[in-house]
Design an enzyme around this catalytic site. Sequence first.
Site, PDB file in Angstrom:
ATOM      1  N   GLY A   8       0.834  -1.202   0.000  1.00  0.00           N
ATOM      2  CA  GLY A   8       0.000   0.000   0.000  1.00  0.00           C
ATOM      3  C   GLY A   8       0.862   1.243   0.000  1.00  0.00           C
ATOM      4  O   GLY A   8       1.993   1.234  -0.506  1.00  0.00           O
ATOM      5  N   ARG A  61       5.074   5.472   1.530  1.00  0.00           N
ATOM      6  CA  ARG A  61       5.618   6.769   1.936  1.00  0.00           C
ATOM      7  C   ARG A  61       4.720   7.927   1.501  1.00  0.00           C
ATOM      8  O   ARG A  61       5.119   9.087   1.559  1.00  0.00           O
ATOM      9  CB  ARG A  61       7.018   6.966   1.366  1.00  0.00           C
ATOM     10  CG  ARG A  61       7.107   6.918  -0.165  1.00  0.00           C
ATOM     11  CD  ARG A  61       8.507   7.253  -0.630  1.00  0.00           C
ATOM     12  NE  ARG A  61       8.610   7.204  -2.088  1.00  0.00           N
ATOM     13  CZ  ARG A  61       9.664   7.618  -2.766  1.00  0.00           C
ATOM     14  NH1 ARG A  61      10.691   8.136  -2.125  1.00  0.00           N
ATOM     15  NH2 ARG A  61       9.703   7.519  -4.082  1.00  0.00           N
ATOM     16  N   ARG A 116       1.296  16.413  -3.489  1.00  0.00           N
ATOM     17  CA  ARG A 116       0.558  16.224  -4.738  1.00  0.00           C
ATOM     18  C   ARG A 116      -0.936  16.288  -4.449  1.00  0.00           C
ATOM     19  O   ARG A 116      -1.399  15.946  -3.355  1.00  0.00           O
ATOM     20  CB  ARG A 116       0.959  14.920  -5.417  1.00  0.00           C
ATOM     21  CG  ARG A 116       0.817  13.659  -4.592  1.00  0.00           C
ATOM     22  CD  ARG A 116       1.464  12.481  -5.314  1.00  0.00           C
ATOM     23  NE  ARG A 116       1.243  11.220  -4.630  1.00  0.00           N
ATOM     24  CZ  ARG A 116       1.841  10.083  -4.974  1.00  0.00           C
ATOM     25  NH1 ARG A 116       2.684  10.061  -5.984  1.00  0.00           N
ATOM     26  NH2 ARG A 116       1.581   8.968  -4.315  1.00  0.00           N
ATOM     27  N   ARG A 164      -6.691   4.120  -6.897  1.00  0.00           N
ATOM     28  CA  ARG A 164      -5.940   3.325  -7.868  1.00  0.00           C
ATOM     29  C   ARG A 164      -6.724   2.081  -8.294  1.00  0.00           C
ATOM     30  O   ARG A 164      -7.593   1.591  -7.557  1.00  0.00           O
ATOM     31  CB  ARG A 164      -4.603   2.880  -7.263  1.00  0.00           C
ATOM     32  CG  ARG A 164      -3.771   4.005  -6.651  1.00  0.00           C
ATOM     33  CD  ARG A 164      -2.645   3.432  -5.808  1.00  0.00           C
ATOM     34  NE  ARG A 164      -1.951   4.463  -5.022  1.00  0.00           N
ATOM     35  CZ  ARG A 164      -0.668   4.784  -5.158  1.00  0.00           C
ATOM     36  NH1 ARG A 164       0.074   4.159  -6.057  1.00  0.00           N
ATOM     37  NH2 ARG A 164      -0.111   5.694  -4.412  1.00  0.00           N
ATOM     38  N   ASP A 202      -1.059  -0.592  -9.627  1.00  0.00           N
ATOM     39  CA  ASP A 202      -0.977   0.280  -8.453  1.00  0.00           C
ATOM     40  C   ASP A 202      -0.533   1.685  -8.833  1.00  0.00           C
ATOM     41  O   ASP A 202      -0.644   2.610  -8.010  1.00  0.00           O
ATOM     42  CB  ASP A 202      -0.037  -0.311  -7.396  1.00  0.00           C
ATOM     43  CG  ASP A 202       1.393  -0.442  -7.896  1.00  0.00           C
ATOM     44  OD1 ASP A 202       1.578  -0.797  -9.069  1.00  0.00           O
ATOM     45  OD2 ASP A 202       2.330  -0.182  -7.110  1.00  0.00           O
ATOM     46  N   ASP A 212       2.491   8.850 -10.209  1.00  0.00           N
ATOM     47  CA  ASP A 212       3.741   8.149  -9.929  1.00  0.00           C
ATOM     48  C   ASP A 212       4.868   8.651 -10.828  1.00  0.00           C
ATOM     49  O   ASP A 212       5.332   7.947 -11.724  1.00  0.00           O
ATOM     50  CB  ASP A 212       3.594   6.636 -10.070  1.00  0.00           C
ATOM     51  CG  ASP A 212       4.857   5.921  -9.576  1.00  0.00           C
ATOM     52  OD1 ASP A 212       5.471   6.396  -8.598  1.00  0.00           O
ATOM     53  OD2 ASP A 212       5.254   4.912 -10.173  1.00  0.00           O
TER      54      ASP A 212
END
Length: 641
Positions: A128, A131, A228, A235, A316, A326
């Site tokens: 999961g 960080r 962000r 997801r 993910d 990402d």
Amino acid sequence: EDLRRAMAPLDNLFQCADHSWLQQLCADPETEKYAPNKTSRQVRSGHYVRVKPTPLPEPKLVIHSPAMAEALGISKNDCLTDEFAWFFSGQQDYAEGKLESWCTPYALAIFGQPMVRQCPFGNGNGYGDGRAISIGEVVVSGKRWEMQLKGGGTTPFCRGADGRAVLRSSVREFLASEAMHALGVDTTRALSLVVSGGETADRPWYSSGSKDSDPDTMVKERCAITTRVAPSFLRVGHVDLFARRAVARGATAEQKREHELMVEHALFREYPDCYHASGGLPERAAAMLEEAGKRMALLVAGWLRVGFCQGNFNSDNCLVGGRTMDYGPFGWMEKYHPMFAKWVGSGQHFAFQNQPQAGLVNFETFADAVAPVLGPEAPARLKVIKAKAAEEMKNAVQGVWAAKLGFAEEQGGAEAAQELWKQLEQLMIQSGTDYTVMWRQLAEVALLDPEPSSSAGGYSDSAGQQQQPQPGDLVEVVGLKAAPELNGLCATCLSFAPDTGRWGVALESGDKALKPDNLRVLSSGQQLFAPLKAAFYSQLKTESVCQWIKWLRKWRAALSATEGGLAGAASRMRSVNPKYIPREWMLVQAYDAAAKGRYTIVHELFKVLSAPYEEQPEFEEKYFRITPPEFRGKGGCEMMT
């Protein structure tokens, strides 16, 4: 005291709190047992774990996005306060409980294959947000936003890592995500970048002269956090995790309920039209999937349009809402290759031109994860939905090449565009062509004056003598007796064969070998090729230049027949082919300077990349160029891990 709080920085943001993830979904029932939830452990159920970020010591704001701050209702003055830097470096207590924080579990599937081996417990219960910590959900001016700290510290999903991001990766993420937004491709946004004055982390990286694909040294880097922002960070892996549990042998009623809640929340957060539509969950979920297929196609086509390779497009790293996220192993292509990927671990399955297939695989993973709520008609529904998604992807990809070539969507021309793109791609590969420079300069070729289609007198030199053919020249066939039907046709000169005394010329019907006396020069081809010279990484041979000129004439002829002609095409091309992208060597210069406490390049690149389609002549020489020689083949620049 009340007046002080009313005027406190970020108070307007805090007042907009509306935590739908926490309100609509289930908490991990073992949260209190393992508080403060800062070490790796199994999370067997629940959609989130309450965890606070680990604040950065001595936080300093490096840069923020004024546009994103405005969207969140944060004033310019607030962005410059210590409190802004404090809160967005992990000091959650400053919100005094108005904004809450959490992390989430999700599943991993690599190119459609469920994976658990990266989980420390071998069952997926430790995978999961390792960080990334969400620090609040707000609704501002009717729009919902979730804020998330990248590098906010350890969580139950950290898998033994330190939960931190460093300044280098944070600079890349901040600039790349805001650049992607300016490029017109849906993406998570970046609000702020804060660096620590006192905390560092060791990371493997590349020495200054390394040409290797793997890091060869350990470097100490300052820790940093990028905040962000997105409507959601939901997801495909979130839905997939709860689907796996819901269909497993011996699944409990609670596991099935958690899956249904996850699907309902995906509808609520990302597909409100489907959420509010009439009908039960099976009908609304099916409608969501159809829309998701369209969004996935638009996303991937957008990446191809701007030369972006996500690099690690697992489930993910794929958002249900169809936006980019990402920014770690990403890269914008410079020298064109269809199998381009910046990350050495991408493999061909995540390479540039394979992203449409990777996107479809992620969509299918999402569709299969939704399937348990589709009812008894699920297999038939999924077959139709997946077929539609594949068609959407095919059309979007074909459409992006047509648009980049200057063809208007409403005017058709898709078939001609596909043939032109197929030929152009081969030229680009063979010639070592910069993707962005070539596409941008192609609009300059479109704006050149039309070449003559015939000329009674031919093309003369400065002394008035009939011009002799040269490679690339446009010529008219004249005086042929053996094949009079060719007379009056135009062709491109390719090469001269001294042994036969004939020119190889390219006619629309094919190549011919003709004597110089049967060729009347109409114009030089060098003027067509000249705008593209800056796009090549080495000087082209004459034969290659002639092939480019031949293709350019064919392309210009096809565009001339469209509405608005070549000028209209050039205008369309400038709106879809950017001039400025976050080239890796630019990012390297930015984060190298930032590591020394100099942030001028970070701010300059943010300015340039905020207007990627504008000419910006003051930055042209510096940033509108192919990769400088000193960065070619450089570890951590041309490739990384």
